[in-house]
Design an enzyme around this catalytic site. Sequence first.
Site, short mmCIF file in Angstrom:
data_model
loop_
_atom_site.label_atom_id
_atom_site.label_comp_id
_atom_site.label_asym_id
_atom_site.label_seq_id
_atom_site.Cartn_x
_atom_site.Cartn_y
_atom_site.Cartn_z
N ASN A 1 0.87 -1.17 0.00
CA ASN A 1 0.00 0.00 0.00
C ASN A 1 0.91 1.22 0.00
OD1 ASN A 1 -1.76 2.05 0.54
ND2 ASN A 1 -2.74 1.08 2.29
N GLU B 1 -8.17 -4.76 5.08
CA GLU B 1 -8.02 -4.50 3.64
C GLU B 1 -6.86 -5.29 3.05
OE1 GLU B 1 -8.44 -0.29 4.86
OE2 GLU B 1 -9.12 0.01 2.81
N MET C 1 -9.95 10.44 17.76
CA MET C 1 -11.25 10.30 18.43
C MET C 1 -11.11 9.93 19.91
SD MET C 1 -14.39 10.79 18.18
CE MET C 1 -15.04 10.89 16.53
N ARG C 2 -10.03 9.23 20.27
CA ARG C 2 -9.83 8.90 21.70
C ARG C 2 -9.67 10.17 22.53
NH1 ARG C 2 -5.55 4.55 19.81
NH2 ARG C 2 -5.37 6.23 18.34
N HIS D 1 -12.55 3.47 -0.24
CA HIS D 1 -12.64 2.43 0.81
C HIS D 1 -13.42 1.21 0.32
CE1 HIS D 1 -12.45 5.84 4.06
NE2 HIS D 1 -11.25 5.33 3.88
N LEU E 1 -15.23 3.99 9.52
CA LEU E 1 -14.92 5.21 10.27
C LEU E 1 -13.49 5.15 10.79
CD1 LEU E 1 -18.22 5.30 12.38
CD2 LEU E 1 -17.83 6.22 10.08
N ASN F 1 -9.55 7.59 10.15
CA ASN F 1 -9.16 8.98 9.92
C ASN F 1 -9.87 9.51 8.68
OD1 ASN F 1 -7.84 11.08 10.99
ND2 ASN F 1 -5.80 10.41 10.38
N GLY F 2 -9.98 8.66 7.65
CA GLY F 2 -10.92 8.93 6.55
C GLY F 2 -12.19 8.15 6.88
N ARG G 1 -10.72 16.19 7.22
CA ARG G 1 -11.51 16.57 6.03
C ARG G 1 -12.92 16.96 6.44
NH1 ARG G 1 -10.33 11.20 2.82
NH2 ARG G 1 -8.50 10.88 4.10
N ARG H 1 -2.63 -2.02 -3.43
CA ARG H 1 -3.80 -1.17 -3.28
C ARG H 1 -3.61 0.01 -4.25
NH1 ARG H 1 -4.88 3.46 0.96
NH2 ARG H 1 -7.04 3.89 0.42
N ILE I 1 -12.29 4.00 14.36
CA ILE I 1 -13.33 4.57 15.22
C ILE I 1 -14.52 3.62 15.32
CG2 ILE I 1 -14.94 6.51 15.51
CD1 ILE I 1 -12.87 8.28 14.02
N ASN J 1 -13.77 0.69 17.58
CA ASN J 1 -13.34 0.92 18.97
C ASN J 1 -14.17 1.92 19.77
OD1 ASN J 1 -10.82 -0.69 19.04
ND2 ASN J 1 -10.29 0.65 17.33
P1 AMP Z 1 -7.92 4.16 11.02
O1 AMP Z 1 -7.74 5.29 10.05
O2 AMP Z 1 -8.95 3.17 10.59
O3 AMP Z 1 -6.63 3.53 11.44
O4 AMP Z 1 -8.52 4.82 12.35
C1 AMP Z 1 -7.81 5.79 13.03
C2 AMP Z 1 -8.71 6.44 14.05
O5 AMP Z 1 -9.27 5.46 14.93
C3 AMP Z 1 -7.96 7.41 14.93
O6 AMP Z 1 -8.26 8.71 14.52
C4 AMP Z 1 -8.47 7.18 16.30
O7 AMP Z 1 -9.15 8.34 16.67
C5 AMP Z 1 -9.51 6.09 16.17
N1 AMP Z 1 -9.41 5.14 17.27
C6 AMP Z 1 -8.54 4.14 17.46
N2 AMP Z 1 -8.76 3.52 18.65
C7 AMP Z 1 -9.80 4.14 19.21
C8 AMP Z 1 -10.52 3.99 20.45
N3 AMP Z 1 -10.19 3.04 21.33
N4 AMP Z 1 -11.56 4.84 20.68
C9 AMP Z 1 -11.89 5.78 19.82
N5 AMP Z 1 -11.26 5.98 18.65
C10 AMP Z 1 -10.23 5.19 18.35
#
Ligand code: AMP
Length: 405
Positions: free
Chosen positions: A7, A386, A285-286, A182, A211, A213-214, A243, A93, A333, A336
């Site tokens: 990727n 993916e 998001m955490r 996606h 859900l 970062n994108g 975004r 990818r 997100i 989690n």
């Molecule tokens: P990704 O792009 O799929 O890797 O997701 C990244 C996003 O997942 C990050 O912006 C985090 O905010 C969110 N994330 C990861 N772990 C958690 C969690 N335990 N609670 C809330 N958001 C999470």
Amino acid sequence: MKILVLNSGSSSLKFQLFLLPGLSVAASGLVEGIGEATGAARINFADESGREKTLEYQQPVSDHRQAIRLMGELLKESGSFSDISEIAGIGHRVVHGGEKFHEPVLIDHTVIETIERLVPLAPLHNPANLTGIRVIMEHAPDIPQVAVFDTAFHQTMPEHAFMYALPYEIYNKLHVRRYGFHGTSHGFVARRAADYLGRPIEELNIITLHLGNGASAAAIRGGRCIDTSMGMTPLEGLVMGTRSGDFDAAILFYLAREAGMDIDALDRMVNRQSGLKGICGENDMRTITEAAEKGDDRARLALDIFCYRLKKYIGSYMAALGGVDCIVFTGGIGENSAVVRMKACSGLEAMGITIDHERNMGCRKDIMAIHSDDSSCAILVVPTDEELEIARQTVKVCGIRRENS
Ligand code: AMP
């Protein structure tokens, strides 16, 4: 034999090595900071006794060519492979397949030329994907390479869903339309959801919510995408880390006229300085959830806007599908954040969608059902993968017989 999945992003290269026949992960890694002042390369793998190990180097990485060389060195050093002849196929990818690619394809010179012609639609991503493909072709021309497109799954959208109400000529001449992204993830989690429910996907209406970062949503009828929230680029739709998602396009003209912002500044604003970060200064998001719980108003607003937009898309896709059998949450997100899932589904009870609070709070790394017993629609948390899907597609396109490998 093994399958390698690559990727290539604009400044990073993620890779994963899978063992045939089962496609278990032998190693995964990342080269980052490509073309920047500082760079790093890392690989995670299990040693002979099955212990998780990491090898890591900090060093500048001038370009993707060097990144691929580093990846090869890390794979050898970790003992994950000793010779290129062990690789049965390489899956890439590729972000934008335009209207040309409806499914993964074996890469040849014609495919490369077509991906090249699509560069204006994905100027940051397709060139990086192409460099990866070309470098491998130079070094190991006999290894079959497969392109798996982010857009392909969405090519089943009907015209009324993919066309914008803009002058028709700009579709004909400049290919302006909704493509969606996606797709590999939406397709993967929809199929896993159907398997989990023990029902043929052909019978199901599914809304998938990727859900991370994108972020994007898809409406899937009988396994085929009928609408998705990202558009010609990955900017449209849901609120994302940096975004904006949907907004009135006339705001851009207003800012150009009133604030003197040029195209590059506007591009930067909507793609890098908006979304969660634009509202509360944070895109993780955490951190946002914690701050919101402690009473930070901007963090709470960011969370509210994110979840409200999500709920609007769920509602509109229920209308588009004519009812929904299953809602799937996935991505960092989606997998989690119990808070996001709860807020996105709250208020949908009148439509028969009810989440079970205890099940939703339960934390598992596997697929999990979080709807209450009386919900008319299943709500599932499905971890996406993916890379595994790209590896599977590579095996399929290359015609590799897994039982003999
Ligand atoms: P990704 O792009 O799929 O890797 O997701 C990244 C996003 O997942 C990050 O912006 C985090 O905010 C969110 N994330 C990861 N772990 C958690 C969690 N335990 N609670 C809330 N958001 C999470």
